[in-house]
Write an enzyme that holds these catalytic residues in place. Structure first.
Site, PDB file in Angstrom:
ATOM      1  N   GLU A 162      32.500  67.026  80.034  1.00 33.68           N
ATOM      2  CA  GLU A 162      31.664  66.193  80.931  1.00 33.68           C
ATOM      3  C   GLU A 162      30.376  66.516  80.655  1.00 33.68           C
ATOM      4  O   GLU A 162      29.739  66.261  81.911  1.00 33.68           O
ATOM      5  CB  GLU A 162      32.232  66.283  82.180  1.00 33.68           C
ATOM      6  CG  GLU A 162      33.722  65.899  82.524  1.00 33.68           C
ATOM      7  CD  GLU A 162      34.150  65.810  84.139  1.00 33.68           C
ATOM      8  OE1 GLU A 162      33.113  65.668  84.922  1.00 33.68           O
ATOM      9  OE2 GLU A 162      35.327  66.067  84.306  1.00 33.68           O
ATOM     10  N   LEU A 163      29.655  66.866  79.551  1.00 34.98           N
ATOM     11  CA  LEU A 163      28.510  67.266  79.563  1.00 34.98           C
ATOM     12  C   LEU A 163      27.393  66.269  79.735  1.00 34.98           C
ATOM     13  O   LEU A 163      27.355  65.225  79.041  1.00 34.98           O
ATOM     14  CB  LEU A 163      28.136  67.942  77.768  1.00 34.98           C
ATOM     15  CG  LEU A 163      26.807  68.600  77.583  1.00 34.98           C
ATOM     16  CD1 LEU A 163      26.514  69.677  78.511  1.00 34.98           C
ATOM     17  CD2 LEU A 163      26.835  68.969  76.139  1.00 34.98           C
TER      18      LEU A 163
END
Length: 355
Positions: A268-269
């Site tokens: 989930e960068l």
């Protein structure tokens, strides 16, 4: 200008040029001689992004997703908060639509998420044990959801954010209270494997780069699951980080996660400008550091053995679609701007992936 073997620009030179380009505005971007290749064509693994069903109504974003990524994660519409209705029925219209888009464009689909401490649907909280036991209802939910997308997903975030923020054990939840702090987690993995024999089954958490104690507890939980025979097959690190995260912390975290030998998902960068703790940094300096953070994350991931590179997912392609921009309109955390033009972060990823 320094160049790498094969004619590619040295990363520092590329980043410098990208930053200069982004500072010059839209007109400069239009004159860029060589458009950035799609990220999915450069990476030897799946490159992903999150999406909501409503995003697919935006032709520009749909086209950007189709061009750049090879995996989709439903941002929240595969979670209990969407699927479980107050009367206990299940709703699948939005996740079905996302799954269909992924299938039509040859993308992988990452299921997110089956069990999350933060959600306790009304139907579970007021369950009539005379009609169905809590364990059976819990299993039935996982079997129904994971079974519906069997053969479509590449994997599931089976349990999300199980570790306490300070690293002192695991989070309390309805599931822990009714089924046991560890037992509900192990049961989720066994049930997910029953529903889908082929999907990767991951453990997903956040702030692992910031808090070594939390990271240690996360790894201990993973080891205990493996020792118990639970079919844990991968580790997810969300990486919602700020632009001033200390250099080297991401690399250190990924190396430690890799010590178990399981595939790693950067899941989930995004890299926030406005969440930076150092309020003395200028916007330009934060943007420079943002690009450096994206570069470090990609380079640390590329340093993993090939078998441990599950996928690399950014949490939103464009700034305007990010949950962080909804939280603070001054933020610009994504790798593409509001018009879908690549920012320095996208260039940093491309340069790391093409090595």
């Amino acid at each position: 200008m320094a160049r790498r073997a094969g004619g590619g620009l040295h990363r520092r030179a590329v980043l410098t040029g990208a930053l200069a380009l982004s500072a010059c505005g839209p007109q400069a971007a239009k004159s860029q001689p060589a458009p950035l290749p799609p990220l999915k064509t450069l990476a030897p693994f799946r490159v992903g992004a999150c999406v909501q069903a409503l995003h697919l109504d935006d032709p520009a974003l749909a086209a950007l997703l189709a061009r750049e990524v090879s995996q989709l994660t439903p941002e929240w519409q595969m979670k209990m908060e969407y699927i479980v209705q107050p009367d206990g029925s299940f709703r699948f219209d939005a996740p079905d639509r996302i799954a269909a888009f992924a299938r039509a464009h040859g993308m992988g689909l990452l299921g997110h998420t089956l069990v999350w401490y933060a959600q306790a649907p009304e139907a579970f909280a007021r369950l009539d044990e005379n009609r169905i036991g809590f364990t059976d209802a819990y299993r039935n939910y996982i079997l129904a959801v994971a079974g519906r997308y069997r053969g479509q997903v590449v994997g599931w975030d089976v349990v999300n954010e199980a570790v306490a923020e300070d690293g002192d054990g695991w989070r309390d939840s309805l599931w822990a209270q009714r089924l046991g702090a560890f037992d509900h987690i192990a049961l989720a993995y066994r049930t997910a494997r029953e529903a889908d024999p082929d999907a990767a089954l991951l453990l997903n958490d956040y702030n692992l780069e910031y808090f070594p104690r939390k990271r240690a507890t996360y790894l201990n939980l993973a080891e205990r699951l493996l020792a118990s025979g639970a079919p844990l097959t991968g580790l997810g690190t969300q990486m919602h980080v700020a632009a001033d995260v200390p250099p080297g912390e991401i690399t250190r975290m990924i190396r430690e996660l890799a010590s178990l030998g399981l595939p790693i998902h950067i899941s989930e960068l995004d890299v926030s400008l406005t969440r930076a703790e150092n309020k003395l940094l200028s916007r330009a300096e934060l943007q420079r550091r943002q690009a450096a953070v994206y570069a470090e994350a990609a380079e640390a991931f590329m340093a993993l053995p090939e078998r441990q590179r599950f996928a690399f997912t950014v949490w939103g392609l464009r700034d305007r679609d990010s949950w962080l921009t909804a939280e603070n309109a001054a933020d610009a955390p994504a790798i593409f701007d509001n018009a879908g033009r690549p920012k320095a972060g996208a260039v940093a990823l491309a340069e790391a992936f093409r090595r």
